[in-house]
Enzyme design. Sequence first.
Site, PDB file in Angstrom:
ATOM      1  N   ARG A   1      -6.235  10.549  -0.091  1.00 18.95           N
ATOM      2  CA  ARG A   1      -5.874  11.041  -1.429  1.00 18.95           C
ATOM      3  C   ARG A   1      -7.130  11.337  -2.247  1.00 18.95           C
ATOM      4  O   ARG A   1      -7.169  12.284  -3.018  1.00 18.95           O
ATOM      5  CB  ARG A   1      -4.975  10.020  -2.136  1.00 18.95           C
ATOM      6  CG  ARG A   1      -3.529  10.096  -1.655  1.00 18.95           C
ATOM      7  CD  ARG A   1      -2.684   8.977  -2.216  1.00 18.95           C
ATOM      8  NE  ARG A   1      -2.812   7.765  -1.425  1.00 18.95           N
ATOM      9  CZ  ARG A   1      -2.875   6.541  -1.922  1.00 18.95           C
ATOM     10  NH1 ARG A   1      -2.818   6.354  -3.229  1.00 18.95           N
ATOM     11  NH2 ARG A   1      -2.977   5.494  -1.127  1.00 18.95           N
TER      12      ARG A   1
ATOM     13  N   HIS B   1       0.870  -1.183   0.000  1.00 18.59           N
ATOM     14  CA  HIS B   1       0.000   0.000   0.000  1.00 18.59           C
ATOM     15  C   HIS B   1       0.896   1.219   0.000  1.00 18.59           C
ATOM     16  O   HIS B   1       1.847   1.293   0.784  1.00 18.59           O
ATOM     17  CB  HIS B   1      -0.898  -0.029   1.245  1.00 18.59           C
ATOM     18  CG  HIS B   1      -2.009   0.965   1.181  1.00 18.59           C
ATOM     19  ND1 HIS B   1      -1.790   2.316   1.281  1.00 18.59           N
ATOM     20  CD2 HIS B   1      -3.347   0.802   1.005  1.00 18.59           C
ATOM     21  CE1 HIS B   1      -2.950   2.947   1.177  1.00 18.59           C
ATOM     22  NE2 HIS B   1      -3.913   2.051   1.012  1.00 18.59           N
TER      23      HIS B   1
END
Length: 436
Positions: A113, A97
């Site tokens: 994000r 990740h």
Amino acid sequence: MIRTLQDHAVHLGIDVHMEVTVIALLTDGNRVCGAVAYDREHGRFRLFHARAVILATGGVGRAFSVTSNSWEYTADGQMLAYNAGAALQDMEFVQFHPSGLIPSGILITEGARADGGVLLNRDGERFMGRYAPEKLELASRDVVSRAIVTEMEEGRGFKDEASGYDYVELDLTKIGAEKVKARLAGIREIAMKFTGIDPVERPLPVRPVCHYMMGGLDVDMDGATGVKGLWAAGEAACVSINGANRLGANSTAECLVWGRITGAEAARHAVGKGPAAIPKEQVMAEEKRIFDGIFHGRGGTNPYDVRDSVQRAMEKGAFVYRTREGLLEATKAIQSLRESDYLHCDDHSKRYNTNLTNVLEVEAMLMAAEAILRCAVARTESRGAHARRDFPKRDDANWLKHSLAFYSAEETEGGHVRLGYSPVKITRYQPAERHY
Ligand SMILES: Cc1cc2nc3c(=O)[nH]c(=O)nc-3n(C[C@H](O)[C@H](O)[C@H](O)COP(=O)(O)OP(=O)(O)OC[C@H]3O[C@@H](n4cnc5c(N)ncnc54)[C@H](O)[C@@H]3O)c2cc1C
């Protein structure tokens, strides 16, 4: 979900044994017929008779130095099945990740994000434009992870002096304090507690961390392994809905769907059958292995040092980018650790002996690491999360197939692993290469 499941099981009158670690499966020569376990609460061994066993013991993330996974992700469950003859499938496909908090590895969700967080290198540049011009920070996990590693390798990262880890920055300051507090409150709390940074004021240090195993125990669509009487579900299994690269959220779906399918199938096999046989010699051999061999064992090598070394070797050789040379170096390190005399336990307490379970977990991590490395060396292409610098292209002509790893008592140059392959079943959708 675990607690809800437990509550529901108790409500239905099912016995739930919470403080129990399964340490071996028993077979009657033909099928799995039970398990031996360490009961932490009462400090004794337990024998479970079973006409069907389902392993739902999670993944292997702890085999890497920095991971988003819990301390329990040590492959010990998978290795029970592997030792009993079940195959591991596609172990080379390890998901990293992109935004694990440094140094703990705790996950900063993609939501950060998606809500406007941007990745910056040490020049203050929003670098994702050079790697995925349209998707930017929301490109898939492998693409963003590779971009971050490239930035760090090319000297545009930061260094955390205390841990020695390189990192880039995740900047949430432009999102606005109100939105961060309303939509990313959990992230903010984690960041403040674990780094002392309030993300509404300053960027967070992040880097790729081991997150999920696409591979696992090779099971069919009903969750059955190749060993009779043994099923697997969840992250421990590889039913292969994720291919070489899981999309976020699919693991929960996989757990729910195949949890149900597998449970129903295993129950169908168990119901109405006579009592399971108990192979007394195996129980005694297991007691001897644990009690005489490990609990009262001696050895000069500290198992916790071995655990650190496994993690470092995997981080160095089997991280986001791989090469044959790096993978073989890691294999050599794992093999020499396997041969060291770490299988002993200094703490002789009977109850809640985490030293004993940790030693068993280190053994499992070593075996899983060997399987990951063996499959990764053999796959001479790049696909999904498996990125080979020496073979950067996807190669469907030769590699549109699943890797299988079987435990082999005989040691070869790749360790105690025998490789095999199985075809990929293609139904409605033709596989196609992903482009950005
Ligand atoms: C930080 C983080 C965020 C995530 N976010 C998402 C998300 O948003 N969406 C999504 O789909 N997926 C997500 N995932 C992935 C997903 O959470 C996991 O893949 C999933 O929880 C695995 O569930 P499981 O039931 O297979 O294993 P787990 O939930 O890990 O359960 C395994 C259990 O087995 C027990 N166990 C292990 N070994 C033994 C043994 N020898 N004896 C007895 N018990 C044993 C463990 O104690 C544990 O309780 C995330 C993962 C992480 C780490």
